[in-house]
Design a protein around this motif. Structure first.
Motif: not given
Length: 311
Positions: A52-54, A64-67, A188-192
């Motif tokens: 995330e820092d980079v 906008q997304q999880d890191w 899917l770029d999402m947590e389920l």
């Protein structure tokens, strides 16, 4: 002289024994968590990162997304093949830097992929240099518009660029639920929410017959079988996810193979008061009785009428 000959004869045997030693470290099929940052070799342009820092330093909107480290399955094409080859044989905590050639990264730049099309194929709001446009199912970048014609580059934006890939193997994933969640997140770029259950279900199986009459109808019997089932909670976000809508059959097939399950059930909870049956309202008959009462309908009268009708 004979002693030397004997020594020469035993050396190949020792080499063969060494070759038979089992390989150590990560191999194809293993699931790992990988932290990485990839940049183009020439300009140092950020290609992808889990840090995330980079991303923040590069001006990317990190909300906008999880890191964090990503779960990948080795041997499944989730990362560049050159990077995957570098990981084989390594352990948790190991790091590496791999340079991926342009050909093996996003392909060499192809001048024939810069084509002229009618500007009418481009939305008016996208008719400016640099706009990302979709034409006949292909993604491209608009270069110029002259008169009624547009020049569009259909090469990948990073075509012709070699990529330097720095990584660290953070952990090995062995828990089945964590594997399933990680693979779904990657796809899917999402947590389920997921869970596994061993269930006994009834199936119709063909009964083998000694009758050689080809015209005889096949017979089936109902048998009980054990099923290792992966449940996936269906959220509104999942049902609207484009990757899921376009390829859920392929995703389910990959999960079945990678996790070794017998079947996958996507379960939706509608209403409150408990899980209920898949696709049904939670709360069971109690919820139905409350609705009938609200509608000023006598539930006992309906039940009695149904019984009389059955007789």
């Amino acid at each position: 002289m004979s002693n030397d000959s004997e020594a020469e004869e035993t050396e190949p045997v020792e080499e063969d024994a060494a070759d038979e030693e089992p390989e150590s470290g990560f191999q194809s099929g293993d699931v790992v968590k990988l932290a990485y940052t990839a940049r183009t070799v020439d300009e140092g342009q950020l290609v992808d990162t889990t840090d995330e820092d980079v991303a923040d330093e590069e001006g990317i909107d990190t909300d906008q997304q999880d890191w964090g480290p990503r779960t990948i399955v080795l041997g499944e094409g989730h990362i560049f093949p050159d990077v995957e080859e570098d990981i084989y044989g390594k352990e948790v905590g190991d790091e590496g830097t791999v340079t991926v050639s342009a050909e093996d990264a996003f392909g060499e730049y192809d001048e024939t992929e810069v084509r002229t099309v009618s500007k009418d194929k481009i939305e008016e709001d996208d008719r400016y240099p640099g706009a990302q446009v979709q034409i006949d199912g292909e993604q491209g970048r608009l270069e110029t518009i002259i008169g009624g014609r547009a020049r569009v580059d259909f090469n990948h934006p990073l075509a012709g660029e070699a990529v330097e890939y720095e990584y660290e193997i953070v952990a090995e994933v062995t828990d089945r639920e964590e594997k399933a969640q990680g693979i779904l997140s990657l796809m899917l770029d999402m947590e389920l929410d997921v869970w596994f259950e061993d269930e006994t279900v009834e199936e119709e199986q063909l009964v083998e017959s000694d009758d050689e009459d080809e015209e005889s109808e096949p017979e089936y019997e109902t048998v009980e079988v054990e099923k290792d089932t992966l449940y996936i909670e269906a959220t509104p976000q999942l049902t609207m996810n484009q990757q899921w809508m376009m390829g859920k059959q392929q995703i389910a097939q990959q999960l079945t193979q990678l996790l070794g399950v017998d079947r996958i059930i996507v379960q939706e909870e509608i209403g409150g008061g408990g899980m209920g049956m898949p696709g049904m309202m939670g709360g069971g008959m109690g919820g139905l009785e409350e609705q009938l009462e609200d509608a000023d309908v006598d539930a006992e009268e309906i039940a009695e009428e149904l019984e009389n009708a059955g007789e």
